[in-house]
Design an enzyme around this catalytic site. Structure first.
Site, PDB file in Angstrom:
ATOM      1  N   LYS A 159      94.620  49.121  56.145  1.00  0.00           N
ATOM      2  CA  LYS A 159      93.349  48.768  55.508  1.00  0.00           C
ATOM      3  C   LYS A 159      93.485  49.130  54.032  1.00  0.00           C
ATOM      4  O   LYS A 159      93.104  50.219  53.606  1.00  0.00           O
ATOM      5  CB  LYS A 159      92.194  49.525  56.179  1.00  0.00           C
ATOM      6  CG  LYS A 159      90.816  49.023  55.761  1.00  0.00           C
ATOM      7  CD  LYS A 159      89.739  49.663  56.622  1.00  0.00           C
ATOM      8  CE  LYS A 159      88.347  49.384  56.118  1.00  0.00           C
ATOM      9  NZ  LYS A 159      87.893  48.005  56.327  1.00  0.00           N
TER      10      LYS A 159
HETATM   11  N1  PPE Z   1      88.847  43.103  59.844  1.00  0.00           N
HETATM   12  C1  PPE Z   1      88.652  43.358  58.531  1.00  0.00           C
HETATM   13  C2  PPE Z   1      89.364  42.530  57.527  1.00  0.00           C
HETATM   14  C3  PPE Z   1      87.796  44.388  58.150  1.00  0.00           C
HETATM   15  O1  PPE Z   1      87.613  44.646  56.867  1.00  0.00           O
HETATM   16  C4  PPE Z   1      87.120  45.135  59.139  1.00  0.00           C
HETATM   17  C5  PPE Z   1      86.189  46.233  58.756  1.00  0.00           C
HETATM   18  C6  PPE Z   1      87.351  44.832  60.495  1.00  0.00           C
HETATM   19  C7  PPE Z   1      88.230  43.824  60.800  1.00  0.00           C
HETATM   20  C8  PPE Z   1      86.717  45.623  61.605  1.00  0.00           C
HETATM   21  O2  PPE Z   1      87.286  46.903  61.691  1.00  0.00           O
HETATM   22  P1  PPE Z   1      86.452  48.166  62.221  1.00  0.00           P
HETATM   23  O3  PPE Z   1      85.435  48.463  61.185  1.00  0.00           O
HETATM   24  O4  PPE Z   1      87.458  49.238  62.365  1.00  0.00           O
HETATM   25  O5  PPE Z   1      85.846  47.769  63.509  1.00  0.00           O
HETATM   26  N2  PPE Z   1      85.487  46.029  57.560  1.00  0.00           N
HETATM   27  C9  PPE Z   1      84.829  47.144  56.943  1.00  0.00           C
HETATM   28  C10 PPE Z   1      84.528  46.870  55.503  1.00  0.00           C
HETATM   29  C11 PPE Z   1      83.351  46.061  55.167  1.00  0.00           C
HETATM   30  C12 PPE Z   1      83.109  46.007  53.675  1.00  0.00           C
HETATM   31  O6  PPE Z   1      82.491  45.033  53.234  1.00  0.00           O
HETATM   32  O7  PPE Z   1      83.504  46.922  52.944  1.00  0.00           O
HETATM   33  C13 PPE Z   1      83.659  47.639  57.776  1.00  0.00           C
HETATM   34  O8  PPE Z   1      83.189  46.937  58.667  1.00  0.00           O
HETATM   35  O9  PPE Z   1      83.227  48.765  57.547  1.00  0.00           O
END
Ligand code: PPE
Length: 317
Positions: A159
């Site tokens: 990330k």
């Molecule tokens: N894919 C991506 C590209 C992504 O950024 C997130 C989280 C996810 C999947 C889901 O991952 P998880 O949160 O572990 O379930 N995106 C984060 C960032 C959002 C933002 O705008 O900043 C979030 O959901 O917190």
């Protein structure tokens, strides 16, 4: 607009929100050298509690390792304590926690190895990511004209801040064209994920989600949905999903820390199923929020309480 909280944690100490600034020549500014997390703290009947804190910290350390940030100077336990303490000092009930690791100020040039590594943690109050109605009504999305970061370019399992340049292209295009979010295909043309969410596709009661090889972030909420779906006896497969399956699905929904479990009601203006939240998404939301609001026990140990129970003085009942 972001509402400031009082404190931000920086390399082991608390500084004020306004002090949390960096030099314009910090490595991260020119070269995108950061990894970060997004974690939600929920208000539960027994006080504020952080959802899947350990798993988020583990993913952040994994992201750092991929980018050869070998020593953040803090252990996973120390980072966990810092985050809990941050929520306490800011007197937050429900909030979003954002730890960020950056390559800081020192040298210029692509080589990051001589620059210091700075660790910050901030938190603030963050409401519904895709709008107030999104969880109940579903959102209208498009398939992006942008391809998700390809394997062996920017590693999708990390990330990293830089990945979000790709996400921003997707998001801006979607918003400009009147959609609230975009779904990206991977470099082979298969369904990958949203700009900030993982994706699930339901057909004939079976839940499908792309495996990690389709350039997706290993979402903590994705993992949560997989666990809950198995426990609820849904049939679930991690498999390659062709684009057109989105159009003939009974249900499609997003998962993410910010988005939680958000149903998708149309894709490229084609209604998904009945064009509203479907029963599978609703069932999963119900189970998810029941754990968060204390209606169901936290049987997986997913919640870390922020406030440690104070021992009762003798004689107090
Ligand atoms: N894919 C991506 C590209 C992504 O950024 C997130 C989280 C996810 C999947 C889901 O991952 P998880 O949160 O572990 O379930 N995106 C984060 C960032 C959002 C933002 O705008 O900043 C979030 O959901 O917190």
């Amino acid at each position: 607009m972001l509402t400031p909280t009082e404190k931000i944690w920086h390399n082991g100490r608390f500084i004020s929100w306004d002090q949390a600034t960096i030099h314009v020549l910090s490595h991260v500014v020119s070269y995108g050298s950061s990894v970060f997390e997004g974690i939600r703290c929920y208000s539960t009947p027994s006080g504020p509690a952080v959802f899947r804190l350990r798993e988020h910290i583990r993913r952040m350390l994994d992201s750092a390792k991929i980018y050869r940030m070998e020593n953040l100077g803090f252990t996973a336990d120390e980072l966990a304590d810092a985050m809990l303490e941050l929520v306490r000092v800011n007197h937050m009930e429900a909030c979003y926690i954002r730890p960020i690791v950056i390559r800081g100020y020192g040298e210029m040039g692509v080589n990051p190895l001589k620059n210091p590594i700075d660790v910050y943690v901030a938190c603030w109050s963050w409401g519904k990511y895709l709008g107030e109605e999104a969880l109940a009504e579903g959102v209208d999305v498009c398939v992006s004209s942008w391809t998700r970061i390809a394997p062996n370019t920017l590693p999708a399992l990390a990330k990293a801040g830089a990945n979000y340049m790709n996400s921003q292209l997707m998001k801006m295009e979607a918003l400009t064209n009147g959609y609230s979010e975009a779904i990206a295909l991977d470099s082979a043309g298969y369904v990958s994920e949203g700009s900030g969410e993982n994706i699930f596709v339901v057909r004939d009661g079976k839940i499908h989600t792309p495996p990690l090889g389709n350039s997706v972030l290993p979402g903590i909420t994705r993992n949560t949905v997989l666990s809950l779906a198995r426990e609820l006896d849904f049939e679930i497969v991690e498999t390659i999903i062709p684009r057109e399956m989105l159009y003939i699905a009974d249900e499609v929904f997003f998962s993410g820390t910010a988005a939680e479990i958000t149903p998708i009601r149309s894709i490229d203006r084609i209604p998904v199923g009945k064009g509203r939240r479907g029963p599978v998404a609703e069932r999963l939301q119900k189970e998810f929020f029941a754990i968060l609001n204390g209606a169901k026990p936290d049987r997986h140990g997913w919640l870390t309480p922020v406030l440690v129970a104070q021992p009762q003085p003798a004689g107090v009942k």
